[in-house]
Scaffold this motif. Structure first.
Motif, PDB file in Angstrom:
ATOM      1  N   LEU A 182       2.710 -35.665  49.738  1.00  0.00           N
ATOM      2  CA  LEU A 182       2.225 -36.138  51.034  1.00  0.00           C
ATOM      3  C   LEU A 182       2.681 -37.577  51.287  1.00  0.00           C
ATOM      4  O   LEU A 182       3.126 -37.908  52.392  1.00  0.00           O
ATOM      5  CB  LEU A 182       0.704 -36.025  51.116  1.00  0.00           C
ATOM      6  N   TRP A 183       2.569 -38.424  50.275  1.00  0.00           N
ATOM      7  CA  TRP A 183       3.023 -39.802  50.442  1.00  0.00           C
ATOM      8  C   TRP A 183       4.519 -39.851  50.720  1.00  0.00           C
ATOM      9  O   TRP A 183       4.986 -40.654  51.521  1.00  0.00           O
ATOM     10  CB  TRP A 183       2.670 -40.652  49.218  1.00  0.00           C
ATOM     11  N   LYS A 184       5.281 -38.972  50.090  1.00  0.00           N
ATOM     12  CA  LYS A 184       6.743 -38.968  50.284  1.00  0.00           C
ATOM     13  C   LYS A 184       7.132 -38.619  51.716  1.00  0.00           C
ATOM     14  O   LYS A 184       8.174 -39.049  52.193  1.00  0.00           O
ATOM     15  CB  LYS A 184       7.407 -38.003  49.306  1.00  0.00           C
ATOM     16  N   GLY A 203       5.270 -39.448  54.268  1.00  0.00           N
ATOM     17  CA  GLY A 203       4.582 -40.398  55.138  1.00  0.00           C
ATOM     18  C   GLY A 203       3.210 -39.945  55.582  1.00  0.00           C
ATOM     19  O   GLY A 203       2.686 -40.431  56.585  1.00  0.00           O
ATOM     20  N   GLY A 205       0.354 -39.715  53.330  1.00  0.00           N
ATOM     21  CA  GLY A 205      -0.465 -39.876  52.123  1.00  0.00           C
ATOM     22  C   GLY A 205      -1.932 -39.602  52.331  1.00  0.00           C
ATOM     23  O   GLY A 205      -2.605 -39.081  51.453  1.00  0.00           O
ATOM     24  N   ARG A 206      -2.434 -39.934  53.495  1.00  0.00           N
ATOM     25  CA  ARG A 206      -3.842 -39.663  53.821  1.00  0.00           C
ATOM     26  C   ARG A 206      -3.942 -38.591  54.907  1.00  0.00           C
ATOM     27  O   ARG A 206      -4.920 -38.516  55.637  1.00  0.00           O
ATOM     28  CB  ARG A 206      -4.529 -40.945  54.263  1.00  0.00           C
ATOM     29  N   ARG A 211      -0.534 -34.662  46.464  1.00  0.00           N
ATOM     30  CA  ARG A 211      -0.785 -35.993  47.022  1.00  0.00           C
ATOM     31  C   ARG A 211       0.486 -36.845  46.979  1.00  0.00           C
ATOM     32  O   ARG A 211       0.802 -37.544  47.940  1.00  0.00           O
ATOM     33  CB  ARG A 211      -1.931 -36.674  46.270  1.00  0.00           C
ATOM     34  N   THR A 212       1.245 -36.745  45.902  1.00  0.00           N
ATOM     35  CA  THR A 212       2.510 -37.479  45.796  1.00  0.00           C
ATOM     36  C   THR A 212       3.482 -37.009  46.879  1.00  0.00           C
ATOM     37  O   THR A 212       4.136 -37.827  47.539  1.00  0.00           O
ATOM     38  CB  THR A 212       3.130 -37.284  44.395  1.00  0.00           C
TER      39      THR A 212
END
Length: 142
Positions: free
Chosen positions: A90-92, A94, A96-97, A87-88
């Motif tokens: 994925l946020w990095k 762009g 995150g969801r 999840r981290t």
């Protein structure tokens, strides 16, 4: 003395298994994987299959299929740590969801057990962008 050969593990997602009985190409691809490696399931993939059941008889059939045919890959504390890492990541990038919680959990189990996720779901493609060592193979019905 020869080294023991380890068969590859394939964690099969419901996105592709839902087409197994209705699509010859998917059936053939899954059957080929079963010959070359071990088809696997986890708590999440089994529950996805159960959720897809159309009635009580189908639920019983799917539960028995997953229990008798698939090798079980358990979740543990390392899987939770991997969920957090995915999840981290994925946020990095762009996104995150960009992947559903169930797909992140499936990817984490696959990473924990050195398995390749077999799917027909773009969430796993997104996860692979964020986690380069994540292995997946998309099998789309034709």
């Amino acid at each position: 003395m020869t080294a023991m050969t380890v068969r590859p593990r394939y964690l099969v997602d419901q996105s592709v298994m839902s087409h197994y009985r209705t699509n010859a190409a998917v059936e053939r691809a899954i059957d080929e994987l079963a010959v070359t490696g071990a088809l696997c399931s986890s708590t999440v993939t089994m529950d996805e299959a159960r959720f897809s059941a159309r009635n009580a008889a189908d639920l019983g059939y799917l539960t028995e299929l997953y229990r008798s045919v698939f090798h079980w890959l358990p979740a543990d504390d390392m899987v939770e740590a991997t969920v957090r890492r995915i999840r981290t990541a994925l946020w990095k990038i762009g996104a995150g969801r960009g992947a559903q919680t169930t797909d992140v959990q499936i990817a984490a189990v696959a990473l924990r057990h050195d398995a390749t996720v077999i799917h027909n779901d773009t969430d796993f493609v997104t996860i692979a962008r964020a986690i380069p060592e994540f292995r997946h193979r998309r099998i789309a019905p034709n």
